[in-house]
Scaffold this motif. Structure first.
Motif, PDB file in Angstrom:
ATOM      1  N   MET A  62       0.854  -1.164   0.000  1.00 16.03           N
ATOM      2  CA  MET A  62       0.000   0.000   0.000  1.00 16.03           C
ATOM      3  C   MET A  62       0.906   1.235   0.000  1.00 16.03           C
ATOM      4  O   MET A  62       1.843   1.341   0.766  1.00 16.03           O
ATOM      5  N   THR A  63       0.574   2.141  -0.850  1.00 10.23           N
ATOM      6  CA  THR A  63       1.362   3.373  -0.944  1.00 10.23           C
ATOM      7  C   THR A  63       0.943   4.340   0.153  1.00 10.23           C
ATOM      8  O   THR A  63      -0.086   4.188   0.794  1.00 10.23           O
ATOM      9  N   ARG A  64       1.766   5.357   0.326  1.00 11.19           N
ATOM     10  CA  ARG A  64       1.496   6.356   1.357  1.00 11.19           C
ATOM     11  C   ARG A  64       0.188   7.090   1.062  1.00 11.19           C
ATOM     12  O   ARG A  64      -0.595   7.383   1.957  1.00 11.19           O
ATOM     13  N   ARG A  65      -0.038   7.346  -0.212  1.00 15.48           N
ATOM     14  CA  ARG A  65      -1.252   8.071  -0.606  1.00 15.48           C
ATOM     15  C   ARG A  65      -2.507   7.245  -0.311  1.00 15.48           C
ATOM     16  O   ARG A  65      -3.504   7.768   0.198  1.00 15.48           O
ATOM     17  N   ASN A  66      -2.457   5.953  -0.609  1.00 14.09           N
ATOM     18  CA  ASN A  66      -3.600   5.081  -0.315  1.00 14.09           C
ATOM     19  C   ASN A  66      -3.829   4.952   1.192  1.00 14.09           C
ATOM     20  O   ASN A  66      -4.967   4.886   1.658  1.00 14.09           O
ATOM     21  N   GLY A  67      -2.722   4.904   1.944  1.00 12.95           N
ATOM     22  CA  GLY A  67      -2.838   4.818   3.396  1.00 12.95           C
ATOM     23  C   GLY A  67      -3.505   6.059   3.976  1.00 12.95           C
ATOM     24  O   GLY A  67      -4.349   5.976   4.868  1.00 12.95           O
ATOM     25  N   LEU A  68      -3.125   7.240   3.473  1.00  8.88           N
ATOM     26  CA  LEU A  68      -3.723   8.488   3.944  1.00  8.88           C
ATOM     27  C   LEU A  68      -5.199   8.561   3.558  1.00  8.88           C
ATOM     28  O   LEU A  68      -6.040   8.988   4.352  1.00  8.88           O
ATOM     29  N   LYS A  69      -5.498   8.099   2.366  1.00  7.96           N
ATOM     30  CA  LYS A  69      -6.893   8.092   1.906  1.00  7.96           C
ATOM     31  C   LYS A  69      -7.735   7.156   2.785  1.00  7.96           C
ATOM     32  O   LYS A  69      -8.852   7.501   3.178  1.00  7.96           O
ATOM     33  N   ARG A  70      -7.178   6.006   3.095  1.00  2.99           N
ATOM     34  CA  ARG A  70      -7.884   5.044   3.934  1.00  2.99           C
ATOM     35  C   ARG A  70      -8.066   5.615   5.351  1.00  2.99           C
ATOM     36  O   ARG A  70      -9.111   5.434   5.967  1.00  2.99           O
ATOM     37  N   PHE A  71      -7.038   6.293   5.874  1.00  4.54           N
ATOM     38  CA  PHE A  71      -7.132   6.888   7.207  1.00  4.54           C
ATOM     39  C   PHE A  71      -8.254   7.918   7.256  1.00  4.54           C
ATOM     40  O   PHE A  71      -9.038   7.952   8.191  1.00  4.54           O
ATOM     41  N   ARG A  72      -8.311   8.775   6.254  1.00  9.55           N
ATOM     42  CA  ARG A  72      -9.370   9.799   6.209  1.00  9.55           C
ATOM     43  C   ARG A  72     -10.755   9.161   6.109  1.00  9.55           C
ATOM     44  O   ARG A  72     -11.713   9.654   6.699  1.00  9.55           O
ATOM     45  N   LYS A  73     -10.847   8.081   5.360  1.00 10.10           N
ATOM     46  CA  LYS A  73     -12.125   7.408   5.190  1.00 10.10           C
ATOM     47  C   LYS A  73     -12.640   6.855   6.525  1.00 10.10           C
ATOM     48  O   LYS A  73     -13.838   6.913   6.812  1.00 10.10           O
ATOM     49  N   TYR A  74     -11.739   6.332   7.354  1.00  8.47           N
ATOM     50  CA  TYR A  74     -12.134   5.701   8.609  1.00  8.47           C
ATOM     51  C   TYR A  74     -11.885   6.576   9.837  1.00  8.47           C
ATOM     52  O   TYR A  74     -11.949   6.088  10.965  1.00  8.47           O
ATOM     53  N   THR A  75     -11.630   7.860   9.657  1.00  2.00           N
ATOM     54  CA  THR A  75     -11.379   8.768  10.778  1.00  2.00           C
ATOM     55  C   THR A  75     -12.495   8.735  11.825  1.00  2.00           C
ATOM     56  O   THR A  75     -12.206   8.680  13.024  1.00  2.00           O
ATOM     57  N   PRO A  76     -13.772   8.767  11.444  1.00  2.59           N
ATOM     58  CA  PRO A  76     -14.826   8.697  12.479  1.00  2.59           C
ATOM     59  C   PRO A  76     -14.740   7.429  13.332  1.00  2.59           C
ATOM     60  O   PRO A  76     -14.955   7.475  14.535  1.00  2.59           O
ATOM     61  N   LEU A  77     -14.380   6.317  12.720  1.00 11.54           N
ATOM     62  CA  LEU A  77     -14.255   5.074  13.487  1.00 11.54           C
ATOM     63  C   LEU A  77     -13.069   5.132  14.442  1.00 11.54           C
ATOM     64  O   LEU A  77     -13.140   4.642  15.573  1.00 11.54           O
ATOM     65  N   TYR A  78     -11.970   5.726  13.982  1.00 11.33           N
ATOM     66  CA  TYR A  78     -10.808   5.881  14.862  1.00 11.33           C
ATOM     67  C   TYR A  78     -11.151   6.774  16.049  1.00 11.33           C
ATOM     68  O   TYR A  78     -10.718   6.518  17.169  1.00 11.33           O
ATOM     69  N   LEU A  79     -11.922   7.822  15.806  1.00 10.71           N
ATOM     70  CA  LEU A  79     -12.326   8.702  16.901  1.00 10.71           C
ATOM     71  C   LEU A  79     -13.237   7.981  17.897  1.00 10.71           C
ATOM     72  O   LEU A  79     -13.171   8.223  19.099  1.00 10.71           O
ATOM     73  N   LEU A  80     -14.084   7.093  17.389  1.00  9.74           N
ATOM     74  CA  LEU A  80     -14.946   6.306  18.267  1.00  9.74           C
ATOM     75  C   LEU A  80     -14.130   5.327  19.122  1.00  9.74           C
ATOM     76  O   LEU A  80     -14.528   4.963  20.222  1.00  9.74           O
ATOM     77  N   MET A  81     -12.978   4.894  18.610  1.00  8.42           N
ATOM     78  CA  MET A  81     -12.125   3.978  19.354  1.00  8.42           C
ATOM     79  C   MET A  81     -11.386   4.652  20.502  1.00  8.42           C
ATOM     80  O   MET A  81     -11.025   3.998  21.481  1.00  8.42           O
ATOM     81  N   LEU A  82     -11.148   5.947  20.409  1.00  8.82           N
ATOM     82  CA  LEU A  82     -10.310   6.643  21.386  1.00  8.82           C
ATOM     83  C   LEU A  82     -10.767   6.495  22.844  1.00  8.82           C
ATOM     84  O   LEU A  82      -9.936   6.198  23.707  1.00  8.82           O
ATOM     85  N   PRO A  83     -12.049   6.695  23.175  1.00 10.14           N
ATOM     86  CA  PRO A  83     -12.443   6.533  24.583  1.00 10.14           C
ATOM     87  C   PRO A  83     -12.185   5.116  25.108  1.00 10.14           C
ATOM     88  O   PRO A  83     -11.720   4.942  26.235  1.00 10.14           O
ATOM     89  N   GLY A  84     -12.461   4.123  24.294  1.00 13.78           N
ATOM     90  CA  GLY A  84     -12.225   2.737  24.716  1.00 13.78           C
ATOM     91  C   GLY A  84     -10.746   2.449  24.917  1.00 13.78           C
ATOM     92  O   GLY A  84     -10.358   1.790  25.881  1.00 13.78           O
ATOM     93  N   ILE A  85      -9.926   2.945  24.026  1.00 12.74           N
ATOM     94  CA  ILE A  85      -8.482   2.744  24.159  1.00 12.74           C
ATOM     95  C   ILE A  85      -7.952   3.488  25.382  1.00 12.74           C
ATOM     96  O   ILE A  85      -7.120   2.959  26.129  1.00 12.74           O
ATOM     97  N   ALA A  86      -8.430   4.704  25.614  1.00 15.70           N
ATOM     98  CA  ALA A  86      -8.006   5.466  26.792  1.00 15.70           C
ATOM     99  C   ALA A  86      -8.403   4.721  28.071  1.00 15.70           C
ATOM    100  O   ALA A  86      -7.597   4.603  29.003  1.00 15.70           O
ATOM    101  N   TYR A  87      -9.626   4.213  28.115  1.00 15.27           N
ATOM    102  CA  TYR A  87     -10.083   3.439  29.280  1.00 15.27           C
ATOM    103  C   TYR A  87      -9.193   2.226  29.498  1.00 15.27           C
ATOM    104  O   TYR A  87      -8.775   1.934  30.622  1.00 15.27           O
ATOM    105  N   LEU A  88      -8.890   1.508  28.426  1.00 11.63           N
ATOM    106  CA  LEU A  88      -8.056   0.310  28.504  1.00 11.63           C
ATOM    107  C   LEU A  88      -6.668   0.645  29.037  1.00 11.63           C
ATOM    108  O   LEU A  88      -6.148  -0.033  29.925  1.00 11.63           O
ATOM    109  N   ILE A  89      -6.072   1.699  28.543  1.00 14.63           N
ATOM    110  CA  ILE A  89      -4.728   2.086  28.972  1.00 14.63           C
ATOM    111  C   ILE A  89      -4.733   2.528  30.432  1.00 14.63           C
ATOM    112  O   ILE A  89      -3.890   2.100  31.221  1.00 14.63           O
ATOM    113  N   ILE A  90      -5.682   3.366  30.805  1.00 10.08           N
ATOM    114  CA  ILE A  90      -5.716   3.903  32.172  1.00 10.08           C
ATOM    115  C   ILE A  90      -6.017   2.817  33.199  1.00 10.08           C
ATOM    116  O   ILE A  90      -5.382   2.747  34.252  1.00 10.08           O
TER     117      ILE A  90
END
Length: 173
Positions: free
Chosen positions: A1-29
């Motif tokens: 996967m090229t850098r451009r495709n990776g960035l495109k994929r990241f932008r596409k799934y940004t809302p899902l990554y943001l939804l993961m943040l509280p759960g990951i923070a809880y897990l770490i803490i």
């Protein structure tokens, strides 16, 4: 996967990554941050010097623990309590799942599910106070309401070791 495709994929799934943040923070803490305190077991803690400046003593604390007569009792109790929690918890969970499956009215089924989940959202401090309110010798619900109905005198639940296995198992479940 090229850098451009990776960035495109990241932008596409940004809302899902943001939804993961509280759960990951809880897990770490709650699960990973306390692990940094494990090295305390290998130190001779001097509170005036602090945890990081205390002397490193290796396994001497463990040697001290296992030379005591209580080491076997502590290990046995831990294993038996956890076995009871797992076995009884599994049996009760399956029984409750079967009972909930038999409820035909969806509203009642969802209500009961919510009531079952609520205790998991209560702080252990609050649970401790509720158990104290139920078992207190002077003002406890059991000693002032339930036991007199059966003609039984008040019981000092907290000072009698024979009641603790039942209390701990019921509170855990």
């Amino acid at each position: 996967m090229t850098r451009r495709n990776g960035l495109k994929r990241f932008r596409k799934y940004t809302p899902l990554y943001l939804l993961m943040l509280p759960g990951i923070a809880y897990l770490i803490i709650n699960n990973y941050a306390p692990m940094f305190g494990m090295f305390i077991a290998f130190k001779n803690i001097n509170f005036s010097a602090g945890i990081f400046e205390s002397d490193w003593i290796g396994f001497k604390n463990f040697e001290y623990l296992f030379k005591t007569t209580d080491a076997f009792i502590i290990t046995r109790n831990t294993i038996l309590y956890n076995a009871a929690f797992i076995v009884i918890g599994t049996v009760l969970s399956i029984a409750v799942a079967i009972l909930l499956n038999e409820i035909r009215v969806k509203v009642l089924s969802r209500f009961y599910q919510s009531v079952i989940v609520l205790p998991h959202l209560i702080s252990f401090v609050v649970v401790g106070y509720l158990v104290y309110a139920a078992l207190s010798l002077e003002t406890g619900f059991m000693n002032k309401t339930i036991l007199p109905l059966f003609g039984i005198e008040s019981i000092s639940w907290y000072t009698e070791p024979k009641y603790w296995p039942v209390i701990l198992t019921v509170v855990q479940l």
